[in-house]
Write a protein that holds these residues in place. Structure first.
Motif, mmCIF file in Angstrom:
data_model
loop_
_atom_site.group_PDB
_atom_site.id
_atom_site.type_symbol
_atom_site.label_atom_id
_atom_site.label_comp_id
_atom_site.label_asym_id
_atom_site.label_seq_id
_atom_site.Cartn_x
_atom_site.Cartn_y
_atom_site.Cartn_z
ATOM 1 N N ASN A 190 0.851 -1.188 0.000
ATOM 2 C CA ASN A 190 0.000 0.000 0.000
ATOM 3 C C ASN A 190 0.887 1.238 0.000
ATOM 4 O O ASN A 190 1.115 1.853 1.031
ATOM 5 N N GLU A 191 1.411 1.622 -1.176
ATOM 6 C CA GLU A 191 2.308 2.776 -1.273
ATOM 7 C C GLU A 191 1.672 3.961 -1.983
ATOM 8 O O GLU A 191 2.154 5.074 -1.866
ATOM 9 N N ARG A 192 0.611 3.745 -2.751
ATOM 10 C CA ARG A 192 -0.036 4.834 -3.478
ATOM 11 C C ARG A 192 -1.062 5.510 -2.578
ATOM 12 O O ARG A 192 -1.847 4.851 -1.908
ATOM 13 N N MET A 193 -1.036 6.827 -2.585
ATOM 14 C CA MET A 193 -1.958 7.591 -1.755
ATOM 15 C C MET A 193 -3.392 7.436 -2.260
ATOM 16 O O MET A 193 -3.629 7.438 -3.461
ATOM 17 N N ARG A 194 -4.317 7.327 -1.339
ATOM 18 C CA ARG A 194 -5.738 7.264 -1.647
ATOM 19 C C ARG A 194 -6.459 8.259 -0.778
ATOM 20 O O ARG A 194 -5.966 8.656 0.256
ATOM 21 N N GLY A 195 -7.623 8.657 -1.228
ATOM 22 C CA GLY A 195 -8.419 9.585 -0.448
ATOM 23 C C GLY A 195 -8.509 10.940 -1.121
ATOM 24 O O GLY A 195 -8.402 11.051 -2.337
ATOM 25 N N THR A 196 -8.688 11.968 -0.313
ATOM 26 C CA THR A 196 -8.887 13.321 -0.818
ATOM 27 C C THR A 196 -7.566 14.064 -0.875
ATOM 28 O O THR A 196 -6.793 14.045 0.073
ATOM 29 N N PHE A 197 -7.322 14.711 -2.018
ATOM 30 C CA PHE A 197 -6.142 15.535 -2.216
ATOM 31 C C PHE A 197 -6.625 16.975 -2.322
ATOM 32 O O PHE A 197 -7.632 17.252 -2.960
ATOM 33 N N SER A 198 -5.912 17.886 -1.715
ATOM 34 C CA SER A 198 -6.323 19.282 -1.759
ATOM 35 C C SER A 198 -5.099 20.180 -1.746
ATOM 36 O O SER A 198 -4.115 19.888 -1.061
ATOM 37 N N ARG A 199 -5.186 21.262 -2.509
ATOM 38 C CA ARG A 199 -4.087 22.219 -2.547
ATOM 39 C C ARG A 199 -4.664 23.594 -2.801
ATOM 40 O O ARG A 199 -5.570 23.753 -3.609
ATOM 41 N N GLN A 200 -4.135 24.597 -2.101
ATOM 42 C CA GLN A 200 -4.568 25.977 -2.299
ATOM 43 C C GLN A 200 -3.383 26.824 -2.722
ATOM 44 O O GLN A 200 -2.286 26.688 -2.184
ATOM 45 N N LEU A 201 -3.637 27.693 -3.692
ATOM 46 C CA LEU A 201 -2.627 28.624 -4.167
ATOM 47 C C LEU A 201 -3.184 30.031 -4.061
ATOM 48 O O LEU A 201 -4.324 30.286 -4.447
ATOM 49 N N VAL A 202 -2.382 30.932 -3.546
ATOM 50 C CA VAL A 202 -2.764 32.341 -3.511
ATOM 51 C C VAL A 202 -2.212 32.967 -4.785
ATOM 52 O O VAL A 202 -1.006 32.985 -5.011
ATOM 53 N N LEU A 203 -3.125 33.445 -5.626
ATOM 54 C CA LEU A 203 -2.753 34.025 -6.910
ATOM 55 C C LEU A 203 -2.730 35.547 -6.798
ATOM 56 O O LEU A 203 -3.517 36.136 -6.069
ATOM 57 N N GLY A 204 -1.851 36.171 -7.540
ATOM 58 C CA GLY A 204 -1.695 37.618 -7.478
ATOM 59 C C GLY A 204 -2.850 38.384 -8.107
ATOM 60 O O GLY A 204 -3.639 37.840 -8.879
ATOM 61 N N ASP A 205 -2.921 39.656 -7.786
ATOM 62 C CA ASP A 205 -3.957 40.540 -8.334
ATOM 63 C C ASP A 205 -3.780 40.779 -9.824
ATOM 64 O O ASP A 205 -4.694 41.245 -10.483
ATOM 65 N N ASN A 206 -2.615 40.472 -10.353
ATOM 66 C CA ASN A 206 -2.329 40.756 -11.754
ATOM 67 C C ASN A 206 -2.759 39.633 -12.690
ATOM 68 O O ASN A 206 -2.423 39.665 -13.869
ATOM 69 N N LEU A 207 -3.488 38.650 -12.183
ATOM 70 C CA LEU A 207 -3.947 37.542 -13.005
ATOM 71 C C LEU A 207 -5.447 37.664 -13.263
ATOM 72 O O LEU A 207 -6.192 38.172 -12.432
ATOM 73 N N ASP A 208 -5.882 37.191 -14.421
ATOM 74 C CA ASP A 208 -7.292 37.237 -14.816
ATOM 75 C C ASP A 208 -7.961 35.940 -14.376
ATOM 76 O O ASP A 208 -8.003 34.957 -15.120
ATOM 77 N N LEU A 209 -8.487 35.930 -13.166
ATOM 78 C CA LEU A 209 -9.057 34.720 -12.580
ATOM 79 C C LEU A 209 -10.404 34.348 -13.187
ATOM 80 O O LEU A 209 -10.905 33.252 -12.950
ATOM 81 N N ASP A 210 -10.993 35.237 -13.976
ATOM 82 C CA ASP A 210 -12.265 34.936 -14.631
ATOM 83 C C ASP A 210 -12.081 34.128 -15.908
ATOM 84 O O ASP A 210 -13.052 33.645 -16.481
ATOM 85 N N HIS A 211 -10.857 33.983 -16.376
ATOM 86 C CA HIS A 211 -10.613 33.290 -17.643
ATOM 87 C C HIS A 211 -9.601 32.148 -17.513
ATOM 88 O O HIS A 211 -8.802 31.907 -18.415
ATOM 89 N N ILE A 212 -9.642 31.436 -16.388
ATOM 90 C CA ILE A 212 -8.766 30.282 -16.191
ATOM 91 C C ILE A 212 -9.254 29.139 -17.075
ATOM 92 O O ILE A 212 -10.451 28.852 -17.132
ATOM 93 N N GLU A 213 -8.329 28.493 -17.774
ATOM 94 C CA GLU A 213 -8.646 27.317 -18.581
ATOM 95 C C GLU A 213 -8.090 26.091 -17.868
ATOM 96 O O GLU A 213 -6.983 26.130 -17.334
#
Length: 144
Positions: free
Chosen positions: A83-106
Motif C-alpha cells: 500500500n504505497e499509493r496515496m488514496r483519499g482526498t487531495f487538496s491544494r490551495q494557491l494564492v494568486l496575485g492581483d495581476n492575473l485574470d481569474l475569470d478566464h482560467i482554462e
C-alpha cells in the motif's frame, strides 16, 4: 548466525505511516505541481495519476485557487499486499496575485495531469502611454 531478511528501517517507516495516517482517507495527501510563466499567461500542472476527472473540483474565491481531487480506494474481495499509493482526498490551495485574470482560467486533464492556464490581466500587461502635447504658440514677432 542469524540472517535477517527484513529491513528494520522499512518496517519502522511502514508503522510510522500507519500510525500518523500518511496517505489514508483520513488525511489529505500532497498534490505535486509545477508552475511557470509563458509570455502573458501562467501555467500550473498538478500530478493526479489514477484520479477520475469527475472527482476534480476547482474553486476560485478572491485570489485563492483551491484544487480538490479524490482517488477512490477499490472495494472488493481481495487482500492488500502493498500500500504505497496515496488514496483519499487531495487538496491544494494557491494564492494568486492581483495581476492575473481569474475569470478566464482554462483547465484540462490528460494522462493524469491537471493543467491550468491563467492569463495575465489586461491591467497588468505592459502598455504604451501616449504623451499629450499642447499646441505650441508661434513666437511673437519682435518689433523694432
Amino acid at each position: 548466525m542469524l540472517i535477517r531478511s527484513t529491513d528494520p528501517f522499512r518496517e519502522f517507516d511502514r508503522i510510522t505511516q500507519q500510525l500518523l495516517g500518511g496517505g489514508t482517507t483520513n488525511r489529505p495527501a500532497v498534490m505535486p505541481m509545477d508552475a511557470w510563466r509563458e509570455g502573458d499567461r501562467f501555467v500550473i500542472e498538478f500530478d493526479l495519476p489514477g484520479v477520475s476527472p469527475d472527482t476534480i473540483d476547482l474553486d476560485v474565491e478572491r485570489n485563492v485557487l483551491t484544487v480538490k481531487a479524490e482517488r477512490v480506494a477499490k472495494n472488493g474481495d481481495w487482500q492488500m499486499l502493498a500500500n504505497e499509493r496515496m488514496r483519499g482526498t487531495f487538496s491544494r490551495q494557491l494564492v494568486l496575485g492581483d495581476n492575473l485574470d481569474l475569470d478566464h482560467i482554462e483547465a484540462a486533464y490528460d494522462a493524469g495531469v491537471l493543467r491550468l492556464v491563467v492569463p495575465v490581466a489586461e491591467k497588468a500587461k505592459p502598455r504604451k502611454i501616449q504623451i499629450a502635447t499642447s499646441p505650441t504658440s508661434e513666437p511673437a514677432a519682435i518689433e523694432s
